[in-house]
Design a protein around this motif. Structure first.
Motif, PDB file in Angstrom:
ATOM      1  N   TYR A 198       0.799  -1.229   0.000  1.00 30.61           N
ATOM      2  CA  TYR A 198       0.000   0.000   0.000  1.00 30.61           C
ATOM      3  C   TYR A 198       0.838   1.288   0.000  1.00 30.61           C
ATOM      4  O   TYR A 198       0.673   2.152  -0.845  1.00 30.61           O
ATOM      5  CB  TYR A 198      -0.955  -0.008   1.195  1.00 30.61           C
ATOM      6  CG  TYR A 198      -1.998  -1.093   1.097  1.00 30.61           C
ATOM      7  CD1 TYR A 198      -2.967  -1.063   0.095  1.00 30.61           C
ATOM      8  CD2 TYR A 198      -2.037  -2.156   2.005  1.00 30.61           C
ATOM      9  CE1 TYR A 198      -3.924  -2.055  -0.008  1.00 30.61           C
ATOM     10  CE2 TYR A 198      -3.000  -3.154   1.911  1.00 30.61           C
ATOM     11  CZ  TYR A 198      -3.931  -3.099   0.906  1.00 30.61           C
ATOM     12  OH  TYR A 198      -4.882  -4.071   0.795  1.00 30.61           O
ATOM     13  N   HIS A 199       1.694   1.465   1.012  1.00 28.36           N
ATOM     14  CA  HIS A 199       2.491   2.694   1.167  1.00 28.36           C
ATOM     15  C   HIS A 199       1.600   3.938   1.258  1.00 28.36           C
ATOM     16  O   HIS A 199       1.882   4.967   0.670  1.00 28.36           O
ATOM     17  CB  HIS A 199       3.479   2.853   0.001  1.00 28.36           C
ATOM     18  CG  HIS A 199       4.425   1.705  -0.132  1.00 28.36           C
ATOM     19  ND1 HIS A 199       5.442   1.454   0.777  1.00 28.36           N
ATOM     20  CD2 HIS A 199       4.507   0.726  -1.071  1.00 28.36           C
ATOM     21  CE1 HIS A 199       6.105   0.381   0.403  1.00 28.36           C
ATOM     22  NE2 HIS A 199       5.562  -0.075  -0.707  1.00 28.36           N
ATOM     23  N   PHE A 200       0.502   3.821   2.021  1.00 26.70           N
ATOM     24  CA  PHE A 200      -0.429   4.934   2.182  1.00 26.70           C
ATOM     25  C   PHE A 200      -0.101   5.725   3.438  1.00 26.70           C
ATOM     26  O   PHE A 200       0.503   5.212   4.383  1.00 26.70           O
ATOM     27  CB  PHE A 200      -1.872   4.439   2.266  1.00 26.70           C
ATOM     28  CG  PHE A 200      -2.399   3.838   0.986  1.00 26.70           C
ATOM     29  CD1 PHE A 200      -2.017   4.331  -0.247  1.00 26.70           C
ATOM     30  CD2 PHE A 200      -3.307   2.783   1.027  1.00 26.70           C
ATOM     31  CE1 PHE A 200      -2.514   3.795  -1.425  1.00 26.70           C
ATOM     32  CE2 PHE A 200      -3.805   2.236  -0.142  1.00 26.70           C
ATOM     33  CZ  PHE A 200      -3.401   2.742  -1.374  1.00 26.70           C
ATOM     34  N   GLY A 201      -0.577   6.982   3.476  1.00 28.73           N
ATOM     35  CA  GLY A 201      -0.386   7.836   4.635  1.00 28.73           C
ATOM     36  C   GLY A 201      -1.622   7.870   5.525  1.00 28.73           C
ATOM     37  O   GLY A 201      -2.590   7.121   5.327  1.00 28.73           O
ATOM     38  N   SER A 202      -1.618   8.790   6.493  1.00 27.61           N
ATOM     39  CA  SER A 202      -2.689   8.861   7.487  1.00 27.61           C
ATOM     40  C   SER A 202      -4.032   9.205   6.863  1.00 27.61           C
ATOM     41  O   SER A 202      -5.085   8.782   7.361  1.00 27.61           O
ATOM     42  CB  SER A 202      -2.335   9.903   8.552  1.00 27.61           C
ATOM     43  OG  SER A 202      -2.222  11.192   7.978  1.00 27.61           O
ATOM     44  N   GLU A 203      -4.033   9.984   5.755  1.00 25.63           N
ATOM     45  CA  GLU A 203      -5.305  10.382   5.172  1.00 25.63           C
ATOM     46  C   GLU A 203      -6.064   9.182   4.612  1.00 25.63           C
ATOM     47  O   GLU A 203      -7.298   9.124   4.669  1.00 25.63           O
ATOM     48  CB  GLU A 203      -5.098  11.449   4.084  1.00 25.63           C
ATOM     49  CG  GLU A 203      -4.539  10.958   2.758  1.00 25.63           C
ATOM     50  CD  GLU A 203      -3.032  10.752   2.777  1.00 25.63           C
ATOM     51  OE1 GLU A 203      -2.453  10.443   1.720  1.00 25.63           O
ATOM     52  OE2 GLU A 203      -2.435  10.897   3.869  1.00 25.63           O
ATOM     53  N   VAL A 204      -5.352   8.174   4.095  1.00 24.70           N
ATOM     54  CA  VAL A 204      -6.021   6.978   3.570  1.00 24.70           C
ATOM     55  C   VAL A 204      -6.538   6.120   4.709  1.00 24.70           C
ATOM     56  O   VAL A 204      -7.647   5.570   4.648  1.00 24.70           O
ATOM     57  CB  VAL A 204      -5.070   6.179   2.657  1.00 24.70           C
ATOM     58  CG1 VAL A 204      -5.732   4.894   2.173  1.00 24.70           C
ATOM     59  CG2 VAL A 204      -4.636   7.036   1.471  1.00 24.70           C
ATOM     60  N   ALA A 205      -5.753   6.002   5.775  1.00 23.98           N
ATOM     61  CA  ALA A 205      -6.235   5.271   6.957  1.00 23.98           C
ATOM     62  C   ALA A 205      -7.518   5.905   7.473  1.00 23.98           C
ATOM     63  O   ALA A 205      -8.471   5.216   7.863  1.00 23.98           O
ATOM     64  CB  ALA A 205      -5.165   5.267   8.039  1.00 23.98           C
ATOM     65  N   GLY A 206      -7.559   7.233   7.470  1.00 14.63           N
ATOM     66  CA  GLY A 206      -8.766   7.924   7.911  1.00 14.63           C
ATOM     67  C   GLY A 206      -9.937   7.699   6.984  1.00 14.63           C
ATOM     68  O   GLY A 206     -11.083   7.572   7.434  1.00 14.63           O
ATOM     69  N   LEU A 207      -9.672   7.622   5.674  1.00 19.66           N
ATOM     70  CA  LEU A 207     -10.757   7.423   4.712  1.00 19.66           C
ATOM     71  C   LEU A 207     -11.461   6.083   4.882  1.00 19.66           C
ATOM     72  O   LEU A 207     -12.592   5.926   4.451  1.00 19.66           O
ATOM     73  CB  LEU A 207     -10.216   7.553   3.284  1.00 19.66           C
ATOM     74  CG  LEU A 207      -9.892   8.979   2.822  1.00 19.66           C
ATOM     75  CD1 LEU A 207      -9.190   8.958   1.479  1.00 19.66           C
ATOM     76  CD2 LEU A 207     -11.159   9.821   2.746  1.00 19.66           C
ATOM     77  N   PHE A 208     -10.800   5.125   5.515  1.00 19.24           N
ATOM     78  CA  PHE A 208     -11.460   3.847   5.774  1.00 19.24           C
ATOM     79  C   PHE A 208     -12.650   4.024   6.717  1.00 19.24           C
ATOM     80  O   PHE A 208     -13.543   3.182   6.764  1.00 19.24           O
ATOM     81  CB  PHE A 208     -10.462   2.831   6.340  1.00 19.24           C
ATOM     82  CG  PHE A 208      -9.837   1.976   5.287  1.00 19.24           C
ATOM     83  CD1 PHE A 208     -10.334   0.716   5.009  1.00 19.24           C
ATOM     84  CD2 PHE A 208      -8.776   2.451   4.544  1.00 19.24           C
ATOM     85  CE1 PHE A 208      -9.767  -0.069   4.023  1.00 19.24           C
ATOM     86  CE2 PHE A 208      -8.196   1.686   3.554  1.00 19.24           C
ATOM     87  CZ  PHE A 208      -8.695   0.425   3.287  1.00 19.24           C
ATOM     88  N   GLY A 209     -12.664   5.129   7.477  1.00 19.87           N
ATOM     89  CA  GLY A 209     -13.834   5.412   8.294  1.00 19.87           C
ATOM     90  C   GLY A 209     -15.086   5.599   7.456  1.00 19.87           C
ATOM     91  O   GLY A 209     -16.185   5.216   7.875  1.00 19.87           O
ATOM     92  N   LEU A 210     -14.934   6.191   6.276  1.00 19.64           N
ATOM     93  CA  LEU A 210     -16.083   6.360   5.386  1.00 19.64           C
ATOM     94  C   LEU A 210     -16.642   5.025   4.951  1.00 19.64           C
ATOM     95  O   LEU A 210     -17.851   4.862   4.773  1.00 19.64           O
ATOM     96  CB  LEU A 210     -15.673   7.179   4.152  1.00 19.64           C
ATOM     97  CG  LEU A 210     -15.364   8.659   4.378  1.00 19.64           C
ATOM     98  CD1 LEU A 210     -14.853   9.284   3.084  1.00 19.64           C
ATOM     99  CD2 LEU A 210     -16.596   9.387   4.869  1.00 19.64           C
TER     100      LEU A 210
END
Length: 415
Positions: free
Chosen positions: A260-272
């Motif tokens: 993945y190599h994703f940042g915090s904003e993608v982790a947060g988007l999983f809330g959606l």
């Protein structure tokens, strides 16, 4: 209830008490649901921020997992020592007071200069973020028995949506403004919410509980001892929320790694992604009103298990992770709504204390899950996370099966 007592209450409460409407005023339910969403978010802003905060203070994933655990422990302490007061005092006053207190804790978090200060502030944010657990039993108090599950489910929808969107918002804010900005924004929102609650939330002036504070606390054990339904739902809630926390506390670390190599904003988007499960809350509440709420408990636990098995097998692909997240939130919400519908049906005069006991153990489970999640990650990365979560849910399902006969006997005896 006598006429004077009815006149002392708000129009919404009095109308419900006279049995003239089938449920609580929808606008009031919406207000309570929104307040739950905005206030509970304070506890969950931290989860997508753990990696960022760890980088700033140069601490390990295990240490940051402990910081997240402190907020859960603080929340459990707030439940134990603050929520029982709702059975004795005006809940609107308590709600406004706690919103002012959490504002100060959030300011402390935003201005923390060391990891020790972050830990202290995280604990205090947890202690003071108990407003939803004052609102939820109050909504059950307002609702007639035949609609209690639906009303609680609707208010719980707001709570879970707040939990999920908190991660999305904090991840995006941290990506563009830094993690501290999230807590300054949260403090400002709590000030606005305190004003709104003082103006919009009905007062419950009709309480005549003469118990002292020590007596209120001592009565918590009596409730646990006397209510087998409460004991069972406490176990289901603790293990389900522990598994839920295992996932969310480790997600930001997982998404930083290949592929993945994703940042915090993608982790947060999983809330959606999880909002889908939250929106099912009112339907789960209706099911609990019309059918066996214990069956909804079992169904929710099975859905959580399926979610983790799916993510274990397909988590390296985004599609598998997304579907698993939806199922996880749906199962967690189903278990929670059905458990609270069962708990609030036990002793109407003790709903805040019943909620205290249930939610205290629930968040103790969440705290343990946060520790186990980072431990599983440090030992075996994603395989360790999923293995720990599956074990927790298998324990819950095992108890569900073994205790079914006792619950049938209890139900027959109560009739």
């Amino acid at each position: 209830m006598d006429k004077e007592l009815l006149e002392e209450q708000t129009p919404e409460v009095a109308e419900v008490r006279r049995g003239e409407i089938a449920t609580v005023d929808r606008r009031l339910v919406l207000i309570m649901s929104t307040a739950c969403a905005i206030s509970v978010a304070n506890l969950y802003y931290i989860q997508p921020l753990l990696a960022n905060m760890g980088h700033e203070f140069a601490v390990s994933a295990n240490e940051m997992g402990f910081i997240a655990t402190l907020s859960q422990i603080g929340y459990a302490c707030g439940l134990l020592f603050i929520i029982p007061l709702g059975d004795k005092y005006n809940q609107r006053t308590l709600i406004v007071g706690m919103l002012c207190a959490v504002t100060l804790a959030l300011i402390g978090m935003a201005s923390a200069s060391s990891i020790v200060m972050v830990g202290v502030a995280s604990f205090l944010v947890g202690v003071t973020t108990v407003v939803p657990q004052l609102i939820i039993p109050y909504s059950a108090h307002l609702a007639p028995p035949k609609a209690r599950g639906q009303v609680v489910g609707t208010v719980m929808s707001g709570l879970l949506i707040g939990i999920l969107l908190a991660r999305t918002v904090s991840g995006i804010v941290a990506n563009y403004l830094g993690w501290r900005s999230m807590y300054w924004i949260a403090a400002a929102m709590m000030i606005l919410l305190a004003v709104a609650m003082r103006l919009l939330l009905p007062s419950d002036r009709a309480k005549k509980d003469t118990m002292s504070y020590p007596q209120l606390l001592r009565s918590l054990w009596d409730l646990v001892r006397d209510e087998p339904v409460l004991r069972e739902t406490m176990l289901f809630g603790a293990l389900a929320f522990a598994a839920f926390s295992v996932f969310w506390v480790s997600l930001s670390f997982f998404l930083e790694t290949p592929p993945y190599h994703f940042g915090s904003e993608v982790a947060g988007l999983f809330g959606l992604v999880g909002v889908t499960g939250a929106l099912a809350a009112s339907f789960v509440g209706k099911f609990a009103d019309r059918r066996d709420p214990r069956l909804a408990n079992g169904m929710g636990l099975v859905i959580i298990l399926v979610a983790f098995v799916l993510m274990w097998l397909t988590g390296q692909w985004l599609f598998g992770l997304v579907v698993g997240t939806i199922l996880l939130d749906l199962g967690t919400q189903s278990n929670q709504i059905s458990s609270q519908a069962r708990v609030y049906s036990l002793q109407p005069a003790a709903r805040n204390r019943l909620n205290t006991v249930y939610m205290f153990i629930y968040f103790v489970g969440g705290s343990i899950g946060s520790i186990l999640g980072t431990f599983g990650w440090s030992i075996a990365r994603w395989n360790g996370v999923c293995a720990v979560a599956c074990l927790l849910i298998l324990l819950a399902l095992g108890f569900y099966a073994l205790n079914s006969r006792n619950m049938r006997r209890h139900l027959m005896g109560s009739r």
